[in-house]
Design an enzyme around this catalytic site. Structure first.
Site, PDB file in Angstrom:
ATOM      1  N   TRP A 148       2.574   1.619  -3.359  1.00 54.00           N
ATOM      2  CA  TRP A 148       1.622   2.011  -4.402  1.00 54.00           C
ATOM      3  C   TRP A 148       1.581   3.531  -4.541  1.00 54.00           C
ATOM      4  CZ3 TRP A 148      -2.812   4.991  -4.542  1.00 54.00           C
ATOM      5  CH2 TRP A 148      -3.610   4.874  -5.686  1.00 54.00           C
ATOM      6  N   HIS A 149       1.767   4.228  -3.411  1.00 55.93           N
ATOM      7  CA  HIS A 149       1.663   5.692  -3.442  1.00 55.93           C
ATOM      8  C   HIS A 149       2.866   6.358  -4.098  1.00 55.93           C
ATOM      9  CE1 HIS A 149      -1.523   4.900  -0.511  1.00 55.93           C
ATOM     10  NE2 HIS A 149      -2.006   6.061  -0.880  1.00 55.93           N
ATOM     11  N   GLY A 150       3.976   5.662  -4.194  1.00 55.42           N
ATOM     12  CA  GLY A 150       5.126   6.266  -4.854  1.00 55.42           C
ATOM     13  C   GLY A 150       6.388   5.458  -4.628  1.00 55.42           C
ATOM     14  N   THR A 209       0.853  -1.208   0.000  1.00 52.48           N
ATOM     15  CA  THR A 209       0.000   0.000   0.000  1.00 52.48           C
ATOM     16  C   THR A 209       0.878   1.244   0.000  1.00 52.48           C
ATOM     17  OG1 THR A 209      -1.737  -1.140   1.216  1.00 52.48           O
ATOM     18  CG2 THR A 209      -1.781   1.264   1.275  1.00 52.48           C
ATOM     19  N   GLY A 210       1.911   1.215   0.828  1.00 56.69           N
ATOM     20  CA  GLY A 210       2.834   2.349   0.860  1.00 56.69           C
ATOM     21  C   GLY A 210       3.515   2.539  -0.476  1.00 56.69           C
TER      22      GLY A 210
END
Lengths: 475, 494
Positions: A325-327, A322-323
């Site tokens: 995925w953000h960048g 998830t982390g």
């Protein structure tokens, strides 16, 4: 092209929506598809071919898997799903993460003296994180029988590229709008509710998020040694307001636009800063992403059905991804790990209420504090910068400092106060939904104020953003 | 939602979002002048550029610049920000001080750095520039226009803290100017400080410049420097109060004005005419004034060149022009930096530098004026000084060297004699002239490079010979052009 720009509000949107309503029903999807591809090309240029290739591969993979399911051939169905998922992961991995991983390898190689990889940085196609996830949901949904496959490739292309949610979500899973893609009608109520929801999102984004952004930018852009405790807390408070009002405002606009076009997109936020626990937070924040990871990763990994250790492992995996995925940055990985660790602690201690807990205000305050600390990891340029920032937050020094003090205008202060005050609203009060749907005198007055006052003022602020005078008047 | 309400909201949305586009299609445009700049050109729409994001950016810029009602939106938003919230809508360019006084933040942020050159170096460079002009036989005046914040710090209000650091540099510079004044120095800075100390307002409230009172006081000192006794207070006319929009208010998007008192000079029998040359047509930053003299009327100055910035705009026509038969004001920005010639809007004006040199050749008086915060940059470079030095070398004490070749020996007595020696080399060749200064202990020894020439233009090179060793042999090596294309090798003393 962002939704809060002049070219979108007064050129692209009226032309696209106008054309949509003018053409016969049989052509509406084609018009929307053409508008969506133009919207993508406007900002992404030749990357539209990446989008087109993704559409083609996923359409084939979904069709293959769905056909296999209809024939009862589980092996072929699994192949279809595997090809679809692998194609999307490969696309995402190459365009979004390759630069990052090569950088890391080169850092290690450099440190060990074993040489580095010659590499030219790759450009990032806009919206790739969203359209790859949506495409994956199609393949999986039709393979699992949650929805019928699309027979018309143009309808599938529209599902992937639909401009209201193409570059910033919400992540719409195929089964959620499968029927609407094939057949939908727009009533006057849909248009009105969509317009109100869009206006609400635009106001949130422009008047609140953009106004407080200057404070967050000044604080996080400051030299850490010049950052006072007050400035650091003000900066993270501003960023906490900014990221929520920016992202949820954008989601409101997407949901509103979708509604005008006859689509019912899923909600993406539900008062996340009123959460009673981090577990609760993740049921309220970026709901379409967290539910995507829950249904397509956490549950297939075994979820919480296995041993305690396996559950914790699954949580860690999900939140690291998830982390990421953000960048492509260690800060995002750290942010994901931080939230994963908090969720595990809540499981260990049994403190993960979602409603009806004792001392709700105290819990909400504590959870908000944890979330704010997490935002430091999320917003900082690097992990060392995040550590320095956290040190400034928790090492007392007086004053606010010139860098942050200079940008605290009345407008920014009001925006910050309104944004912060939203935390105080009742836990289940979601303003966008209330404005859009609720019947009664108070919502009616609020809608009128939104459309009659807030929206025109917001559009003036948008116009002001384009003001670019030449300084040397008369000379 | 009731059906009628839903219908009403739909109509409102259609009007709000579709309205500007319909007005655009009907030919209505945003006020094309409200930003005082050229509007973005029409996009180059071609099928072959469909995947080129630049085409979409061009289309965006074209539409945004012209979308109807945008100017109204900007103005109303600015009005609300300033008059209701007390904010500046444009904090990067305009800061609000006390009692609604506006300041340009760059005037203190630009000089609030440790990277500034020493004030003494700026003063020495100014002296060299003015000495070149003065020793070529011209009357000269050099002045630095102080910032609004320097003269009226009482109106800084909450900005005082931010401006404090820049204030230290200002004081150091002014002290250095007074300690060792450059040739032709006119202390308008001190004059305005004194006026302010006596309670006089010498700057505009809504504008970054001195007002007409401040401009007139400064002009009086410049006129006295160039044409002693010519200035007469009887010629000074104080007009009726009028309203004027200041550049900083306009910069915020406001239409508000402030009451100003116009002050100008009227000399008997003298009429100032503004005329334009080809260069002036292309750029608003070159202005030419000539006098129409009635029978018996005279002007103390004949041909005056003023190199100045926007501060000159408040005094050139009103106060200085009546004293000289011809005044050519060339803006610093027109002559550009690092050889890039452009007017303030960024368009190149190749004629401007030629106009500067041509005007200088015929000028008997020269005024050099620069605003305080930009003097650090303008006079830390020697480009302009060397350009003028080369251009005026014929009028300065000089000695030509007849020898030509790749390596040209310099006379042994170069570093002797009065005046600071410079070597000027000029070519009519195509390449960019490159000159190295060489030295050796004696015949047969290896040449060592001890310095390099600077090239203010590709056809010129200037070498500072001040520190040339007095023993051994010195020479220059010329690169990039053939020796037959070298026009002049000249030692000039200033």
């Amino acid at each position: 092209m962002v939704f809060s720009s002049i070219e979108f509000l007064f050129l692209f949107m009226p032309v696209a929506i106008g054309a949509y309503f003018v053409v016969p029903r049989a052509l509406k999807n084609h018009v929307l598809l053409a508008a969506s591809l133009l919207f993508y090309t406007w900002g992404g240029g030749a990357f539209v071919f990446i989008l087109a290739a993704s559409i083609a591969v996923n359409y084939w993979a979904g069709g293959f898997a769905a056909a296999a399911r209809e024939q009862g051939n589980d092996r072929r169905r699994a192949i279809g799903v595997a090809v679809g998922v692998a194609a999307n992961v490969a696309l995402l991995g190459y365009f979004k993460y390759a630069n990052f991983f090569v950088d890391q390898l080169n850092s290690v190689g450099d440190a060990l003296g074993i040489g580095t990889i010659a590499w030219t940085n790759i450009g990032l196609p806009i919206g790739i994180s969203f359209f790859t996830f949506q495409s994956m949901s199609y393949t999986i949904d039709v393979a699992m029988g949650r929805a019928e496959r699309l027979r018309n490739p143009f309808d599938f292309a529209l599902f992937v590229s639909l401009f209201p949610q193409l570059i910033a979500g919400p992540i719409v899973r195929y089964h959620q709008i499968a029927d609407q893609l094939r057949d939908r009608r727009t009533r006057i109520d849909d248009v009105a509710e969509g317009v109100v929801r869009f206006a609400h999102g635009l106001v949130k984004k422009v008047l609140i998020a953009d106004s407080v952004a200057v404070i967050a930018d000044a604080a996080f852009g400051s030299n850490p040694s010049d950052l006072t405790t007050g400035a650091a807390w003000l900066g993270v408070a501003a960023y906490t307001v900014q990221i929520y009002f920016d992202f949820s405002g954008y989601s409101d606009m997407a949901i509103g636009l979708g509604r005008v076009l006859g689509f019912h997109f899923p909600e993406n936020f539900n008062r996340p800063y009123s959460a009673l626990s981090i577990t609760d937070f993740w049921r309220r924040w970026h709901i379409t992403l967290s539910s995507f990871f829950r249904d397509y990763l956490y549950v297939p990994l075994g979820g919480s059905r296995g041993s305690t250790a396996a559950t914790y492992r699954n949580l860690v995996v999900v939140f690291l991804l998830t982390g990421l995925w953000h960048g492509a940055n260690w800060t995002f990985v750290a942010w994901g790990a931080y939230h994963g660790a908090l969720l595990i602690i809540e499981r260990v201690t049994g403190q993960r209420p979602t409603e009806g807990a004792s001392l709700p205000w105290l819990r909400r305050g504590f959870v908000l504090l944890l979330v704010m600390i997490g935002w430091v990891l999320f917003r900082a340029e690097s992990l060392p910068a995040a550590v320095e920032y956290l040190r400034a937050m928790f090492t007392f020094t007086g004053g606010v400092g010139a860098a942050v003090g200079d940008v605290i205008t009345v407008k920014a202060t009001i925006a910050l106060a309104i944004g912060a005050a939203s935390v105080l609203l009742p836990g289940r009060f979601v303003a966008g939904v209330e404005l859009q749907q609720r019947v009664g005198a108070v919502p009616a007055v609020a809608r009128a104020a939104l459309m009659g006052l807030a929206l025109p003022y917001t559009l003036m602020v948008v116009a002001s953003g384009s003001f670019s005078p030449f300084l040397y008047f008369q000379f | 939602m009731r059906r009628t309400t839903a219908f009403a909201y739909s109509i409102v949305a259609a009007l709000v979002f579709l309205g500007p586009l319909l007005l655009f299609l009907a030919g209505m445009r945003s006020d094309p002048k409200f930003e005082n700049r050229r509007l973005a050109p029409a996009p180059d729409l071609e099928i072959t550029r469909l995947l080129d994001t630049a085409m979409y950016q061009e289309a965006t810029a074209f539409f945004v610049d012209r979308v109807p009602l945008r100017d109204l939106g900007v103005r109303v938003d600015a009005w609300i920000d300033f008059h209701v919230l007390g904010d500046t809508p444009n904090p990067k360019d305009v800061a609000i001080g006390k009692d609604g006084w506006l300041f340009n933040p760059v005037t203190y942020t630009a000089t609030c750095t440790d990277d500034l050159p020493d004030p003494e170096l700026i003063v020495a460079n100014a002296d060299l520039l003015m000495s070149v002009l003065a020793e070529s036989g011209r009357d000269v005046a050099f002045t630095i226009s102080p910032q609004k914040r320097t003269i009226h710090p009482e109106y800084l209000g909450g900005l005082k803290e931010q401006a404090a650091c820049a204030e230290e540099h200002s004081t150091a510079l002014h002290d250095a100017l007074l300690a060792d004044p450059p040739t032709g120095y006119v202390d308008t800075w001190g004059i305005l400080l004194q006026a302010s100390a006596e309670g006089e307002i010498v700057y505009f409230r809504d504008d970054g410049h001195w007002n007409f009172v401040g401009a007139a006081r400064s002009a009086a000192a410049i006129v006295e420097q160039l044409w002693p006794g010519a200035w007469s207070e009887e010629d000074v006319v104080v007009g009726e109060d009028s309203e004027r929009a200041g550049n900083l208010a306009l910069q915020m998007g406001l239409t508000s004005t402030e009451t100003i008192t116009p002050v100008w000079v009227e000399r008997e029998g003298v009429t100032v005419l503004a005329s334009k040359t080809q260069a002036a047509k292309q750029t608003p930053a070159v202005r030419i004034y000539r006098l129409e003299l009635a029978q018996g009327a005279t002007a103390p100055g004949v041909s005056t060149l003023a190199l100045g910035d926007s501060f000159m705009g408040f005094t050139a026509e009103e106060h200085l022009a009546p004293y000289t038969e011809s005044l050519v004001w060339i803006n610093w920005r027109t002559i550009g930096r690092s050889g890039s010639l452009s007017n303030p809007a960024g368009r190149p004006v190749p004629e401007a530098e030629e106009l500067l040199l041509d005007t200088l050749a015929g000028a008997d008086s020269v005024i050099v004026q620069t605003v305080e915060w930009e003097v650090w940059q303008r006079l830390s470079s020697m480009r302009l000084t060397y350009l003028l030095l080369a251009s005026l070398s014929e009028d300065l004490p000089h000695q030509d060297i007849a020898a030509r070749g790749t390596v040209v020996g310099l006379p042994a007595d170069v570093s002797l004699g009065s005046g600071r020696p410079f070597l000027v080399v000029r070519t009519d060749g195509e390449g960019t002239l490159n000159v190295r200064l060489l030295h050796r202990d004696g015949p047969g020894a290896e040449w060592t490079e001890i310095g390099r020439g600077e090239s203010p233009r590709s056809d010129l090179a200037v070498v500072d010979l001040r520190d040339l060793p007095t023993t051994g042999e010195s020479a220059i090596r010329i690169r990039n052009v053939d020796s037959s294309q070298i026009e002049i090798i000249r030692i000039v003393r200033v």
